[in-house]
Design a protein around this motif. Sequence first.
Motif, PDB file in Angstrom:
ATOM      1  N   GLY A   1       0.807  -1.200   0.000  1.00  0.00           N
ATOM      2  CA  GLY A   1       0.000   0.000   0.000  1.00  0.00           C
ATOM      3  C   GLY A   1       0.845   1.256   0.000  1.00  0.00           C
ATOM      4  O   GLY A   1       1.988   1.258   0.445  1.00  0.00           O
ATOM      5  N   GLU A   2       0.265   2.309  -0.535  1.00  0.00           N
ATOM      6  CA  GLU A   2       0.894   3.630  -0.552  1.00  0.00           C
ATOM      7  C   GLU A   2      -0.231   4.639  -0.429  1.00  0.00           C
ATOM      8  O   GLU A   2      -1.306   4.445  -1.000  1.00  0.00           O
ATOM      9  CB  GLU A   2       1.636   3.844  -1.871  1.00  0.00           C
ATOM     10  CG  GLU A   2       2.141   5.244  -2.071  1.00  0.00           C
ATOM     11  CD  GLU A   2       2.686   5.500  -3.480  1.00  0.00           C
ATOM     12  OE1 GLU A   2       3.420   6.480  -3.637  1.00  0.00           O
ATOM     13  OE2 GLU A   2       2.350   4.737  -4.408  1.00  0.00           O
TER      14      GLU A   2
ATOM     15  N   LYS B   1       5.777  -0.415  -7.862  1.00  0.00           N
ATOM     16  CA  LYS B   1       4.647   0.216  -8.533  1.00  0.00           C
ATOM     17  C   LYS B   1       4.963   0.492  -9.988  1.00  0.00           C
ATOM     18  O   LYS B   1       6.115   0.465 -10.402  1.00  0.00           O
ATOM     19  CB  LYS B   1       4.251   1.494  -7.816  1.00  0.00           C
ATOM     20  CG  LYS B   1       5.311   2.606  -7.887  1.00  0.00           C
ATOM     21  CD  LYS B   1       4.979   3.796  -7.004  1.00  0.00           C
ATOM     22  CE  LYS B   1       3.897   4.664  -7.541  1.00  0.00           C
ATOM     23  NZ  LYS B   1       3.682   5.906  -6.785  1.00  0.00           N
TER      24      LYS B   1
ATOM     25  N   THR C   1      -5.833  -1.402  -7.294  1.00  0.00           N
ATOM     26  CA  THR C   1      -6.365  -0.063  -7.529  1.00  0.00           C
ATOM     27  C   THR C   1      -5.447   0.679  -8.491  1.00  0.00           C
ATOM     28  O   THR C   1      -4.328   0.253  -8.764  1.00  0.00           O
ATOM     29  CB  THR C   1      -6.494   0.761  -6.233  1.00  0.00           C
ATOM     30  OG1 THR C   1      -5.198   0.983  -5.671  1.00  0.00           O
ATOM     31  CG2 THR C   1      -7.396   0.071  -5.225  1.00  0.00           C
TER      32      THR C   1
ATOM     33  N   CYS D   1       7.519   0.492  -2.050  1.00  0.00           N
ATOM     34  CA  CYS D   1       6.363  -0.054  -2.762  1.00  0.00           C
ATOM     35  C   CYS D   1       6.767  -0.286  -4.211  1.00  0.00           C
ATOM     36  O   CYS D   1       7.276   0.632  -4.859  1.00  0.00           O
ATOM     37  CB  CYS D   1       5.209   0.942  -2.698  1.00  0.00           C
ATOM     38  SG  CYS D   1       3.749   0.499  -3.670  1.00  0.00           S
TER      39      CYS D   1
ATOM     40  N   HIS E   1      -5.928   5.754  -0.670  1.00  0.00           N
ATOM     41  CA  HIS E   1      -5.257   4.568  -0.150  1.00  0.00           C
ATOM     42  C   HIS E   1      -5.046   3.604  -1.309  1.00  0.00           C
ATOM     43  O   HIS E   1      -5.945   2.850  -1.683  1.00  0.00           O
ATOM     44  CB  HIS E   1      -6.065   3.949   0.992  1.00  0.00           C
ATOM     45  CG  HIS E   1      -6.132   4.851   2.174  1.00  0.00           C
ATOM     46  ND1 HIS E   1      -5.237   4.777   3.206  1.00  0.00           N
ATOM     47  CD2 HIS E   1      -6.968   5.874   2.462  1.00  0.00           C
ATOM     48  CE1 HIS E   1      -5.517   5.708   4.098  1.00  0.00           C
ATOM     49  NE2 HIS E   1      -6.560   6.390   3.667  1.00  0.00           N
TER      50      HIS E   1
ATOM     51  N   VAL F   1      -3.776   0.489  -2.956  1.00  0.00           N
ATOM     52  CA  VAL F   1      -3.425  -0.891  -2.630  1.00  0.00           C
ATOM     53  C   VAL F   1      -3.429  -1.685  -3.937  1.00  0.00           C
ATOM     54  O   VAL F   1      -4.010  -1.241  -4.930  1.00  0.00           O
ATOM     55  CB  VAL F   1      -4.418  -1.513  -1.609  1.00  0.00           C
ATOM     56  CG1 VAL F   1      -4.362  -0.775  -0.276  1.00  0.00           C
ATOM     57  CG2 VAL F   1      -5.838  -1.511  -2.156  1.00  0.00           C
TER      58      VAL F   1
ATOM     59  N   GLU G   1       1.685   3.436   3.901  1.00  0.00           N
ATOM     60  CA  GLU G   1       0.339   3.038   4.348  1.00  0.00           C
ATOM     61  C   GLU G   1       0.382   2.382   5.719  1.00  0.00           C
ATOM     62  O   GLU G   1      -0.456   2.635   6.565  1.00  0.00           O
ATOM     63  CB  GLU G   1      -0.271   2.088   3.313  1.00  0.00           C
ATOM     64  CG  GLU G   1      -1.587   1.465   3.712  1.00  0.00           C
ATOM     65  CD  GLU G   1      -2.759   2.409   3.604  1.00  0.00           C
ATOM     66  OE1 GLU G   1      -3.632   2.377   4.493  1.00  0.00           O
ATOM     67  OE2 GLU G   1      -2.841   3.182   2.647  1.00  0.00           O
TER      68      GLU G   1
END
Length: 145
Positions: free
Chosen positions: A78-79, A138, A114, A136, A109, A111, A130
Amino acid sequence: MIFDTLNRLGQYRGICAGLDKLIDFTLAHDLNALPAGRNEIDGDNAWMNANVAPLVPETDLYERHLEHLDLQIPLDAGEIITVRPVEELEWDFEGETGFTHGPAGTALHMVPGTFAVFFPGDAHNCGISEAGQTSCRKLVGKAKL
């Protein structure tokens, strides 16, 4: 700005040609298998960066772009990304990207599963942890408008 789940990404086709290129690339590839770095889609008009982004407990550094949109997709953690209207902040530009410091905005949020799209009018503050993690994995797609 758009914030949604990946299973609905295709419904956003037609907003602009650059976003369509990012959507088509995203839906046609195994996102977890993309090599690190820049993945070419359409030269300097559209590409997808795969990277490991550092995360911090808090930051007040916002960015925005003049001619490109961002498609951000978290892969493994999460970020939090906060957002504010660009008019609420004073900007210093370094070419295509503007930076500024500002108060906390609305928190997204992010995750796995998403995504978010940030257009030139969307100030976004990335890289907030998060749940205490320090990085993270990504994807950040860029497309010229």
